[in-house]
Scaffold this active site. Structure first.
Site, PDB file in Angstrom:
ATOM      1  CD  GLU A 276      -1.337  -2.366   2.065  1.00  0.00           C
ATOM      2  OE1 GLU A 276      -2.150  -3.045   2.720  1.00  0.00           O
ATOM      3  OE2 GLU A 276      -0.115  -2.614   2.038  1.00  0.00           O
TER       4      GLU A 276
ATOM      5  CB  THR B 277      20.665 -34.074  -1.359  1.00  0.00           C
ATOM      6  OG1 THR B 277      19.565 -34.934  -1.691  1.00  0.00           O
ATOM      7  CG2 THR B 277      20.893 -33.086  -2.489  1.00  0.00           C
TER       8      THR B 277
ATOM      9  CB  THR C 252      14.411 -41.267   1.614  1.00  0.00           C
ATOM     10  OG1 THR C 252      14.905 -42.391   0.883  1.00  0.00           O
ATOM     11  CG2 THR C 252      13.952 -41.724   2.992  1.00  0.00           C
TER      12      THR C 252
END
Length: 368
Positions: free
Chosen positions: A58, A205, A301
Site C-alpha cells: 500500500e 543430497t 526418501t
C-alpha cells in the site's frame, strides 16, 4: 470523494495479484501483497510488498502515485490483503491510507494474523473510508497460501520439485544425476527457488552432490534459506550450503552430537518412525520462524516422508525424454501393495520447457 461506479474492480484486483507474484520468496515473514491506486479508471500508482522491514504494498503504491505527480486524495486503493493496522517493523498501512486521503479501499481477503482479523478494515471504516471486501477472494487466498497456512494451520505451503526421466528416475543406480533434465528446466527450477522462502534437502543430497542451494539466475538477486535434514549432524563445515548468503537451518534428532556449525542454526526435534527428524515438527518450526513457502528438492526418501505426512501441497515435475532403467526413483521409501494407498494428484498445468515436459499438480489426500 472517489466515485468508482465505473471501476472494474476485478480487473484491478487481478493487476494487484500480478504484482503480488513479484514479492514471492522475498517478503518472509510478511505475506506477498500487491496493491494499485486508481481514479476514474486511470492507474495512479502500484506496488508490492518489499523485504521485511521495508515498505508494504500500500505504501509503495501511494509513493509511486506521488512520484508520478498524482495526488492520491479521493482515489481508490485495490489491495489483495487487508491493510495492517498494527505497529510492526513498519508503521501501519491504515495510517498511510488515511493520511493520503484515500476514499475507498477494495480488499481481496481479511488478514488472519491475530493482531488483525478485520481490525484494519474497522479502522478504515471508522474514519469514513468506504471498504469493499471479497473481490477475487479465492485467487487472493491462493496467492498467499503459504502465509495463510502458517497462520491458520501452523505449517508452511510446501512445493516439491522433481527432475526425472520418463520412467520416474532421478539418478542412475550409481547415483549419477547430472543432468537428466535440460538447462531450460534447470532455469525454471531456479525460478522456483527464487519464489520460495526456503529450500529443503536431506543430508544424503548434501554429502553426495555438495549443492549450494542458491538461485543462480542473472536477473534474480535473492536465494531461499537452505534447510537440511541431518539426523546426526554429519554435514561438513566446508559444505557449499554453509558458505551461501543465507543462514542455514539444520534439523537433527536429540541424540545427535553437540557441535557448532558455521552460518547455521541447529534445531533438535524428536525423530519420526524412520528415526529421522519428524517432518511435521520440522514444518511447524519453519512456520514459527516465518518461512511460509518451502521448496523440497529431495532426495526421494525425504520427499516420501513429506508426502506420507500429507504436507506436500504442490508437485512441480520436470520430465526428460529419456529412460533410466534401474535408476533411483523420485519417490522413495517402502513399496505399496494396493492402489487405495497410491499417492494421487490433480493436474493443474502441463507445458513444455525446452525438450522437457513440465507438470504442475496439486496433491490430493484421502481426507481432502
Amino acid at each position: 470523494m472517489s466515485n468508482d461506479a465505473g471501476l472494474d474492480r476485478v480487473r484491478w484486483m487481478r493487476r494487484a495479484l500480478e504484482l503480488s507474484q513479484r514479492a514471492l520468496g522475498n517478503t518472509a515473514p510478511n505475506p506477498p501483497v500487491g496493491a494499485v491506486l486508481v481514479r476514474d479508471g486511470q492507474l495512479l500508482g502500484e506496488g508490492w510488498t518489499q523485504p521485511a522491514g521495508s515498505d508494504h504494498a500500500e505504501v509503495m503504491a501511494i509513493a509511486a502515485a506521488r512520484a508520478a505527480g498524482h495526488d492520491p486524495k479521493g482515489a481508490t486503493m485495490v489491495v489483495t490483503l487487508e491493510p495492517c493496522c498494527h505497529q510492526g517493523r513498519t508503521a501501519p498501512c491504515t495510517t498511510a491510507i488515511l493520511d493520503a486521503g484515500i476514499a475507498r479501499v477494495v480488499v481481496g481477503i481479511v488478514d488472519p494474523f491475530p493482531p488483525m482479523r478485520g481490525k484494519g478494515l474497522e479502522a478504515l471504516r471508522g474514519k469514513g473510508v468506504d471498504v469493499v471486501l471479497g473481490v477475487e477472494a479465492e485467487a487472493c487466498s491462493r496467492s498467499m497460501r503459504g502465509f495463510l497456512k502458517s497462520v491458520n494451520e501452523g505449517v508452511p505451503e510446501i512445493t516439491a520439485k522433481v527432475a526425472s526421466s520418463l520412467d520416474g528416475r532421478i539418478a542412475t543406480a550409481a547415483g549419477e544425476s547430472k543432468w537428466i533434465t535440460s538447462e531450460d528446466a534447470r532455469d525454471q527450477g531456479h525460478r522456483l527457488r527464487a519464489a520460495n522462502d526456503a529450500i529443503l534437502v536431506g543430508i544424503g543430497t548434501v554429502l553426495a552432490d555438495d549443492p549450494a542451494l542458491t538461485c543462480r539466475l542473472p536477473d534474480v538477486d535473492r536465494s531461499p534459506v537452505p534447510v537440511i535434514l541431518d539426523s546426526q549432524l554429519r554435514i561438513p563445515d566446508t559444505a557449499k550450503v554453509l558458505q551461501g548468503p543465507r543462514r542455514a537451518q539444520i534439523f537433527c534428532v536429540p541424540s545427535a552430537p553437540r557441535r557448532e556449525i558455521p552460518n547455521a542454526d541447529v534445531w533438535r526435534v524428536m525423530p519420526g518412525p524412520d528415526r529421522r527428524p519428524d517432518v511435521v515438527a520440522v514444518a511447524r518450526q519453519l512456520a514459527r520462524i516465518g518461512l511460509h513457502r518451502v521448496l523440497v528438492e529431495g532426495g526421494g526418501t525425504v520427499l516420501r516422508s513429506f508426502v506420507d505426512a500429507k504436507l506436500v501441497d504442490t508437485l512441480e515435475v520436470f520430465v526428460a525424454p529419456m529412460a533410466v532403467p534401474g535408476g533411483i526413483p523420485w519417490l522413495g521409501g517402502a513399496a505399496i501393495e494396493h492402489l487405495a494407498d497410491a499417492v494421487r494428484a490433480e493436474l493443474r498445468e502441463v507445458g513444455r520447457v525446452g525438450p522437457d515436459a513440465h507438470l504442475t499438480l496439486d496433491l490430493r489426500y484421502g481426507d481432502d
